[in-house]
Design a protein around this motif. Structure first.
Motif, PDB file in Angstrom:
ATOM      1  N   GLN A  44       0.831  -1.204   0.000  1.00 17.85           N
ATOM      2  CA  GLN A  44       0.000   0.000   0.000  1.00 17.85           C
ATOM      3  C   GLN A  44       0.868   1.258   0.000  1.00 17.85           C
ATOM      4  O   GLN A  44       0.579   2.219  -0.706  1.00 17.85           O
ATOM      5  N   ARG A  45       1.932   1.245   0.790  1.00 17.54           N
ATOM      6  CA  ARG A  45       2.837   2.393   0.812  1.00 17.54           C
ATOM      7  C   ARG A  45       3.541   2.553  -0.542  1.00 17.54           C
ATOM      8  O   ARG A  45       3.711   3.669  -1.030  1.00 17.54           O
ATOM      9  N   GLU A  46       3.923   1.440  -1.147  1.00 21.22           N
ATOM     10  CA  GLU A  46       4.562   1.512  -2.465  1.00 21.22           C
ATOM     11  C   GLU A  46       3.589   2.056  -3.497  1.00 21.22           C
ATOM     12  O   GLU A  46       3.968   2.862  -4.357  1.00 21.22           O
ATOM     13  N   ALA A  47       2.327   1.654  -3.429  1.00 20.40           N
ATOM     14  CA  ALA A  47       1.313   2.189  -4.346  1.00 20.40           C
ATOM     15  C   ALA A  47       1.158   3.697  -4.140  1.00 20.40           C
ATOM     16  O   ALA A  47       1.041   4.457  -5.112  1.00 20.40           O
ATOM     17  N   ALA A  48       1.187   4.149  -2.887  1.00 21.89           N
ATOM     18  CA  ALA A  48       1.099   5.584  -2.596  1.00 21.89           C
ATOM     19  C   ALA A  48       2.314   6.319  -3.159  1.00 21.89           C
ATOM     20  O   ALA A  48       2.181   7.408  -3.730  1.00 21.89           O
ATOM     21  N   ARG A  49       3.505   5.723  -3.014  1.00 20.86           N
ATOM     22  CA  ARG A  49       4.726   6.338  -3.570  1.00 20.86           C
ATOM     23  C   ARG A  49       4.621   6.477  -5.094  1.00 20.86           C
ATOM     24  O   ARG A  49       4.991   7.504  -5.661  1.00 20.86           O
ATOM     25  N   ILE A  50       4.122   5.428  -5.739  1.00 22.28           N
ATOM     26  CA  ILE A  50       3.977   5.461  -7.199  1.00 22.28           C
ATOM     27  C   ILE A  50       3.009   6.561  -7.599  1.00 22.28           C
ATOM     28  O   ILE A  50       3.280   7.337  -8.519  1.00 22.28           O
ATOM     29  N   GLN A  51       1.883   6.649  -6.901  1.00 25.33           N
ATOM     30  CA  GLN A  51       0.918   7.703  -7.216  1.00 25.33           C
ATOM     31  C   GLN A  51       1.535   9.082  -7.023  1.00 25.33           C
ATOM     32  O   GLN A  51       1.389   9.963  -7.868  1.00 25.33           O
ATOM     33  N   TRP A  52       2.232   9.291  -5.891  1.00 31.47           N
ATOM     34  CA  TRP A  52       2.830  10.591  -5.613  1.00 31.47           C
ATOM     35  C   TRP A  52       3.902  10.940  -6.654  1.00 31.47           C
ATOM     36  O   TRP A  52       3.964  12.047  -7.157  1.00 31.47           O
ATOM     37  N   GLU A  53       4.739   9.978  -6.996  1.00 30.49           N
ATOM     38  CA  GLU A  53       5.875  10.258  -7.877  1.00 30.49           C
ATOM     39  C   GLU A  53       5.501  10.339  -9.352  1.00 30.49           C
ATOM     40  O   GLU A  53       6.142  11.075 -10.103  1.00 30.49           O
ATOM     41  N   TYR A  54       4.508   9.586  -9.793  1.00 21.74           N
ATOM     42  CA  TYR A  54       4.264   9.457 -11.222  1.00 21.74           C
ATOM     43  C   TYR A  54       2.934  10.009 -11.722  1.00 21.74           C
ATOM     44  O   TYR A  54       2.772  10.148 -12.937  1.00 21.74           O
ATOM     45  N   ALA A  55       2.001  10.297 -10.842  1.00 21.70           N
ATOM     46  CA  ALA A  55       0.737  10.871 -11.308  1.00 21.70           C
ATOM     47  C   ALA A  55       1.007  12.239 -11.906  1.00 21.70           C
ATOM     48  O   ALA A  55       1.823  13.010 -11.383  1.00 21.70           O
ATOM     49  N   THR A  56       0.353  12.557 -12.989  1.00 21.11           N
ATOM     50  CA  THR A  56       0.541  13.872 -13.610  1.00 21.11           C
ATOM     51  C   THR A  56      -0.520  14.865 -13.142  1.00 21.11           C
ATOM     52  O   THR A  56      -0.316  16.068 -13.236  1.00 21.11           O
ATOM     53  N   THR A  57      -1.650  14.340 -12.671  1.00 24.29           N
ATOM     54  CA  THR A  57      -2.704  15.195 -12.126  1.00 24.29           C
ATOM     55  C   THR A  57      -3.213  14.583 -10.833  1.00 24.29           C
ATOM     56  O   THR A  57      -3.048  13.383 -10.585  1.00 24.29           O
TER      57      THR A  57
END
Length: 89
Positions: A44-57
């Motif tokens: 879950q933390r890794e998914a949050a990191r991915i969202q924070w680092e790679y989401a464009t919006t």
């Protein structure tokens, strides 16, 4: 009667979000530490990191926004205010 529903806040870019947080004195390192300290599983933390680092919006109603805001000591009203400011950047 319940209060009238407020209109949804606009979608903002990752740059707008980060600049708004920086304007409040909050760094990317603080956000990363907040994600690392989140309850839940490593996945879950890794998914949050991915969202924070790679989401464009980002959408204001996304659960990650509330979780990071709370971890940074922000109230919902403060998050909304920062969000509206971010939309102007």
């Amino acid at each position: 009667l319940p209060p009238p529903a407020r209109p949804p806040l606009p979608t903002i870019t990752a740059a707008q979000l980060r600049l708004s947080l920086l304007g409040l004195g909050m760094t990317g390192a603080q956000v990363a530490a907040a994600i690392d300290a989140m309850p839940g599983t490593d996945m879950q933390r890794e998914a949050a990191r991915i969202q924070w680092e790679y989401a464009t919006t980002f959408l204001r109603q996304h659960p990650l926004v509330a979780a990071i805001g709370a971890a940074l000591g922000m109230t919902d009203a403060q998050i909304d205010e920062a969000w509206l400011h971010a939309a102007t950047l």
